[in-house]
Design a protein around this motif. Structure first.
Motif, short mmCIF file in Angstrom:
data_model
loop_
_atom_site.label_atom_id
_atom_site.label_comp_id
_atom_site.label_asym_id
_atom_site.label_seq_id
_atom_site.Cartn_x
_atom_site.Cartn_y
_atom_site.Cartn_z
N ARG A 31 2.38 -11.99 2.40
CA ARG A 31 2.00 -11.67 1.02
C ARG A 31 2.44 -10.25 0.64
NH1 ARG A 31 -2.26 -14.78 -0.95
NH2 ARG A 31 -1.74 -13.78 -2.95
N SER A 32 3.48 -9.76 1.33
CA SER A 32 3.90 -8.37 1.14
C SER A 32 4.41 -8.08 -0.27
CB SER A 32 4.97 -7.98 2.17
OG SER A 32 6.13 -8.80 2.02
N ALA A 33 4.86 -9.11 -0.98
CA ALA A 33 5.30 -8.89 -2.36
C ALA A 33 4.15 -8.36 -3.21
CB ALA A 33 5.85 -10.18 -2.96
N GLU A 34 2.92 -8.79 -2.88
CA GLU A 34 1.75 -8.32 -3.62
C GLU A 34 1.08 -7.13 -2.93
OE1 GLU A 34 1.95 -12.84 -4.27
OE2 GLU A 34 1.96 -11.53 -2.52
N ASN A 35 0.91 -7.21 -1.61
CA ASN A 35 0.12 -6.17 -0.94
C ASN A 35 0.95 -4.99 -0.41
OD1 ASN A 35 1.20 -6.99 1.63
ND2 ASN A 35 -0.40 -8.56 1.80
N LYS A 36 2.27 -5.10 -0.48
CA LYS A 36 3.16 -4.03 -0.03
C LYS A 36 3.02 -3.74 1.48
CE LYS A 36 3.94 -3.61 -4.43
NZ LYS A 36 5.07 -4.37 -5.03
N SER A 58 0.07 -13.65 8.51
CA SER A 58 -0.31 -14.20 7.20
C SER A 58 -0.38 -13.10 6.15
CB SER A 58 -1.65 -14.93 7.30
OG SER A 58 -1.58 -16.02 8.20
N VAL A 59 -0.90 -11.94 6.54
CA VAL A 59 -0.97 -10.80 5.62
C VAL A 59 0.45 -10.37 5.22
CG1 VAL A 59 -1.65 -8.38 5.36
CG2 VAL A 59 -3.19 -10.00 6.51
N HIS A 91 -8.33 -11.75 0.56
CA HIS A 91 -7.87 -10.54 -0.15
C HIS A 91 -6.49 -10.10 0.34
CE1 HIS A 91 -11.93 -9.93 -1.85
NE2 HIS A 91 -12.37 -10.33 -0.66
N THR A 92 -5.67 -11.03 0.76
CA THR A 92 -4.35 -10.65 1.28
C THR A 92 -3.41 -10.15 0.19
OG1 THR A 92 -3.68 -12.98 1.14
CG2 THR A 92 -4.44 -12.17 3.29
N LEU A 145 -3.50 -3.08 1.98
CA LEU A 145 -4.49 -3.56 2.96
C LEU A 145 -4.13 -3.01 4.34
CD1 LEU A 145 -7.00 -5.39 2.95
CD2 LEU A 145 -5.52 -7.27 3.70
N PHE A 146 -5.10 -2.40 5.00
CA PHE A 146 -4.99 -1.72 6.30
C PHE A 146 -4.39 -0.32 6.18
CE2 PHE A 146 -5.42 -6.06 7.90
CZ PHE A 146 -6.36 -5.86 8.90
#
Length: 293
Positions: free
Chosen positions: A185-190, A181-182, A78-79, A84-85
């Motif tokens: 994917r910052s383009a999606e999860n900000k 790793s999270v 779910h990255t 997330l977090f």
């Protein structure tokens, strides 16, 4: 070349002295809470609020608790989840999941809401009896962030990670590798490394007592965590340039090898085991998400 954990700390300490950073001995931090951790506590608490030494570890990841491996493995799927977090979910559902985990029902993680699981990861570190980054090193971490150049700040911060007890190093290396790793994917999860450091710093490097310079210190503490996330592959690892100087720094001749430690608990063997574990972790990420680790 093999060396003891003491040697690793000594080498890091000598190099840190060149930056004007003096560090205490943290090699005995592990296990100091076990004297007050009764068997009745062990039966009652399986995950939260327990010393690292009392937790069941994952068979494929050395000293890393099973809960952390299970939670991070689930969250890797779910990255792309925005916030997330950062985003919190139902406190009631979070408490219910916590009760299940403390009862040993780790299989419940696979179907849980990712924001709840991420929240429990933060809670897990926040409720450790002692901070995962030892209190004795907090001043040194802050001083490292005040060095003039970014290269020196990064080098000194990573050298300080070599001063941690073995178990803390294993757990944090796994965590920061996962957080790296999270962040990719910052383009999606900000949630880039900076945003992750904002929400995780209070749980990993809590502020000290008193309010003097609190705002400044918090900024420096976040810089520490951001550095570890961005340089996860080097966490707890002495740089090659220092390894080449090991015999001289430890008082030996450059042509003489260090004595070989026959015990399994050597830095070389632990580093090799950690390297293999991280390689398996990276392979799983690549196979699952089709991206480099």
């Amino acid at each position: 070349m093999c060396m003891s954990i003491l040697d690793r700390g000594v080498i890091a300490e000598q190099q840190l002295n060149t930056y004007g950073i003096i560090t205490p001995d943290c090699s005995k931090t592990n296990g100091r809470n076990m004297s007050t951790w009764t068997w009745s506590n062990k039966r009652k608490v399986k995950v939260f609020g327990a010393p690292l030494e009392s937790l069941q570890c994952h068979t494929d990841h050395g000293d890393v608790p099973r809960f952390l491996v299970g939670a991070c493995t689930m969250l890797l799927e779910h990255t792309d989840e925005e916030g997330l977090f950062r985003i919190t979910d139902s406190i009631t559902r979070q408490k219910a999941l916590r009760v299940q985990l403390d009862a040993g029902k780790e299989e419940c993680l696979s179907t849980a809401n990712p924001h709840i699981v991420a929240g429990l990861v933060k809670q897990f570190f926040r409720e450790l009896p002692e901070p995962i980054l030892p209190t004795e090193l907090h001043d040194a971490f802050l001083k490292a962030q005040e060095l003039t150049s970014e290269a020196d700040r990064t080098a000194a911060t990573l050298l300080l990670s070599c001063k941690l007890p073995d178990r803390n190093t294993s757990v944090l290396r796994y965590l920061f590798y996962f957080l790296h790793s999270v962040s990719k994917r910052s383009a999606e999860n900000k949630m880039d490394s900076n945003n992750l450091s904002v929400v995780l710093t209070p749980n990993l490097l809590p502020p000290g007592e008193g309010t003097e310079n609190m705002e400044t210190n918090l900024k420096l503490q976040r810089a520490v965590i951001q550095c570890f996330i961005e340089n996860a592959q080097d966490f707890g690892v002495l740089p090659q340039c220092l390894l080449e100087k090991v015999p001289v720094m430890l008082g030996g001749e450059t042509s003489d090898p260090l004595p070989q430690d026959r015990e399994e608990n050597t830095l070389g063997q632990r580093a090799e085991r950690a390297k293999k574990n991280l390689a398996r972790f990276a392979t799983w990420i690549h196979r699952t998400f089709g991206c480099a680790s």
